[in-house]
Design a protein around this motif. Sequence first.
Motif, short mmCIF file in Angstrom:
data_model
loop_
_atom_site.label_atom_id
_atom_site.label_comp_id
_atom_site.label_asym_id
_atom_site.label_seq_id
_atom_site.Cartn_x
_atom_site.Cartn_y
_atom_site.Cartn_z
N ALA A 142 -23.25 19.21 11.18
CA ALA A 142 -24.30 19.08 12.19
C ALA A 142 -24.52 17.62 12.59
O ALA A 142 -24.63 17.29 13.77
CB ALA A 142 -25.60 19.67 11.66
N ARG A 143 -24.53 16.74 11.60
CA ARG A 143 -24.81 15.33 11.88
C ARG A 143 -23.66 14.65 12.62
O ARG A 143 -23.88 13.71 13.38
CB ARG A 143 -25.12 14.59 10.58
CG ARG A 143 -26.50 14.92 10.03
CD ARG A 143 -26.90 13.99 8.90
NE ARG A 143 -28.27 14.26 8.48
CZ ARG A 143 -28.89 13.60 7.50
NH1 ARG A 143 -28.26 12.62 6.86
NH2 ARG A 143 -30.13 13.90 7.17
N LEU A 144 -22.45 15.10 12.37
CA LEU A 144 -21.30 14.48 13.05
C LEU A 144 -21.36 14.67 14.56
O LEU A 144 -20.71 13.93 15.30
CB LEU A 144 -19.99 15.07 12.51
CG LEU A 144 -19.54 14.57 11.13
CD1 LEU A 144 -18.27 15.28 10.69
CD2 LEU A 144 -19.32 13.06 11.13
N ASN A 145 -22.13 15.64 15.02
CA ASN A 145 -22.29 15.83 16.47
C ASN A 145 -23.16 14.74 17.09
O ASN A 145 -23.15 14.54 18.31
CB ASN A 145 -22.94 17.20 16.75
CG ASN A 145 -22.00 18.34 16.43
OD1 ASN A 145 -20.80 18.25 16.65
ND2 ASN A 145 -22.54 19.43 15.91
N MET A 146 -23.90 14.01 16.23
CA MET A 146 -24.83 13.01 16.75
C MET A 146 -24.58 11.61 16.18
O MET A 146 -25.01 10.62 16.78
CB MET A 146 -26.27 13.42 16.41
CG MET A 146 -26.67 14.78 16.95
SD MET A 146 -28.32 15.26 16.38
CE MET A 146 -27.99 15.62 14.64
N ILE A 147 -23.91 11.53 15.03
CA ILE A 147 -23.78 10.26 14.31
C ILE A 147 -22.32 9.95 14.04
O ILE A 147 -21.55 10.84 13.64
CB ILE A 147 -24.54 10.31 12.97
CG1 ILE A 147 -26.03 10.59 13.20
CG2 ILE A 147 -24.35 9.01 12.18
CD1 ILE A 147 -26.81 10.83 11.92
N GLU A 148 -21.93 8.71 14.24
CA GLU A 148 -20.62 8.23 13.82
C GLU A 148 -20.81 7.53 12.47
O GLU A 148 -21.42 6.45 12.41
CB GLU A 148 -20.04 7.27 14.84
CG GLU A 148 -18.77 6.55 14.38
CD GLU A 148 -17.73 7.46 13.78
OE1 GLU A 148 -17.28 7.17 12.65
OE2 GLU A 148 -17.37 8.47 14.44
N PRO A 149 -20.32 8.13 11.36
CA PRO A 149 -20.57 7.59 10.02
C PRO A 149 -20.19 6.12 9.85
O PRO A 149 -20.90 5.37 9.17
CB PRO A 149 -19.71 8.49 9.12
CG PRO A 149 -19.64 9.78 9.85
CD PRO A 149 -19.58 9.40 11.30
N SER A 150 -19.09 5.70 10.45
CA SER A 150 -18.63 4.33 10.27
C SER A 150 -19.56 3.31 10.94
O SER A 150 -19.50 2.11 10.62
CB SER A 150 -17.21 4.16 10.82
OG SER A 150 -17.17 4.42 12.21
N LEU A 151 -20.41 3.78 11.85
CA LEU A 151 -21.33 2.88 12.55
C LEU A 151 -22.71 2.83 11.90
O LEU A 151 -23.56 2.04 12.32
CB LEU A 151 -21.46 3.31 14.02
CG LEU A 151 -20.17 3.27 14.85
CD1 LEU A 151 -20.45 3.71 16.29
CD2 LEU A 151 -19.54 1.88 14.83
N ARG A 207 -14.42 23.45 7.03
CA ARG A 207 -15.41 22.65 7.77
C ARG A 207 -14.83 21.30 8.15
O ARG A 207 -15.25 20.26 7.66
CB ARG A 207 -16.68 22.50 6.94
CG ARG A 207 -17.36 23.82 6.66
CD ARG A 207 -18.72 23.65 6.00
NE ARG A 207 -19.33 24.93 5.69
CZ ARG A 207 -20.00 25.69 6.56
NH1 ARG A 207 -20.16 25.25 7.79
NH2 ARG A 207 -20.51 26.85 6.20
N SER A 208 -13.85 21.36 9.03
CA SER A 208 -13.17 20.13 9.45
C SER A 208 -13.99 19.33 10.46
O SER A 208 -13.80 18.14 10.62
CB SER A 208 -11.81 20.47 10.06
OG SER A 208 -11.97 21.28 11.21
N GLY A 209 -14.90 20.00 11.16
CA GLY A 209 -15.66 19.33 12.21
C GLY A 209 -14.91 19.37 13.52
O GLY A 209 -13.71 19.64 13.57
N SER A 210 -15.60 19.08 14.61
CA SER A 210 -15.00 19.18 15.94
C SER A 210 -13.87 18.19 16.15
O SER A 210 -12.97 18.42 16.95
CB SER A 210 -16.09 18.98 17.01
OG SER A 210 -16.71 17.72 16.85
N GLY A 211 -13.89 17.07 15.44
CA GLY A 211 -12.86 16.06 15.61
C GLY A 211 -11.71 16.18 14.63
O GLY A 211 -10.86 15.29 14.58
N GLY A 212 -11.70 17.26 13.85
CA GLY A 212 -10.65 17.44 12.85
C GLY A 212 -11.03 16.79 11.53
O GLY A 212 -12.13 16.27 11.35
N TYR A 213 -10.12 16.80 10.60
CA TYR A 213 -10.37 16.23 9.28
C TYR A 213 -10.51 14.72 9.34
O TYR A 213 -9.77 14.04 10.05
CB TYR A 213 -9.25 16.59 8.31
CG TYR A 213 -9.13 18.07 8.00
CD1 TYR A 213 -10.25 18.82 7.65
CD2 TYR A 213 -7.89 18.71 8.04
CE1 TYR A 213 -10.15 20.16 7.35
CE2 TYR A 213 -7.78 20.06 7.74
CZ TYR A 213 -8.91 20.79 7.40
OH TYR A 213 -8.80 22.12 7.10
#
Length: 227
Positions: free
Chosen positions: A198-207, A159-165
Motif C-alpha cells: 500500500a505504501r509503495l503506491n505513495m512513497i519511494e523508500p529510497s527517498l 507481493r511483488s508490488g506494481s513495479g516488480g520485485y
Amino acid sequence: MWENVVYTKAQAKYKFQEIEAEPENCAPRQVKPPFDQLREYIINEKKSFLMNDKMKINSYAFDLHMGLVLYSLLNDSYRFNERLAAQDEIWRYLSLEVFPDLVYERFGINDQRFYKGTRRIWLKSIWWYIHLSWQGTEEETLNTLRDNSSDHILQLLDRSGSGGYRAELTRELMRQYKLYSSSKVPELFRRILKLNTARLNMIEPSLVEGGIKTYVDDLFKYFMNDA
C-alpha cells in the motif's frame, strides 16, 4: 548456454503428461551438458540433506537448503542473473528435463509446481526467495531465514508490488523480520507485506530520510506500537 534453452509451454505440457503417466520413472535418462553437471551436484546435495533422518523432503527446511544451493551454484558457476530468472521458459526446462524426479519427490504430480504457475514453479520460487532475502553470504542468509516456513516463500513472491520485485527493499525487510518474528503480533509477515504494498503506491523508500532501512523500520513500528 541459456540462450539455447527453448522450451515452450506446449512442450512443457506434453512432457508433464509423460511424467504424469509414469511418475515413478520420471528421472531423465540423459541430461544435455552442461546441465548434466548441474543435476549431479544438486542430486548429491539432496542425498546429503536426507542422510539426516530428521530431515524430510516435504519440508521448508528442504526448500531453504536447496534454494541456497541452487542460488549459489547457478550464480557462481552458470552466470545466472535476474533477467534469466524472470524467464519461465528456463525454469520449465530445468523442472521437466533436468530435475523432474526432484520436483516430483517434493510435490508429487502438481502441474503448478512443474511449469504452470508463474510464481509457483518450485525451482523458480526457491531461487527468487533466496535472491530477495540475500544477506551478503550464504551463512547470514540461512540464519535470517531458518525459522520461516513455506508460507513465507509464497507470501513474499506473491507481493511483488506494481513495479516488480525490489531486492534491496525485500532484503532489508527480511533482515528486520528476523528481529521481530518472535513478537506476539499475529500474522506479522503478511501484515507487513500488505502495508508495504500500500505504501509503495505513495512513497519511494529510497527517498525517505534514513533510506530504505528507516522505511522498513517504520513498517514494523506501525504494528509494534499497537502490540
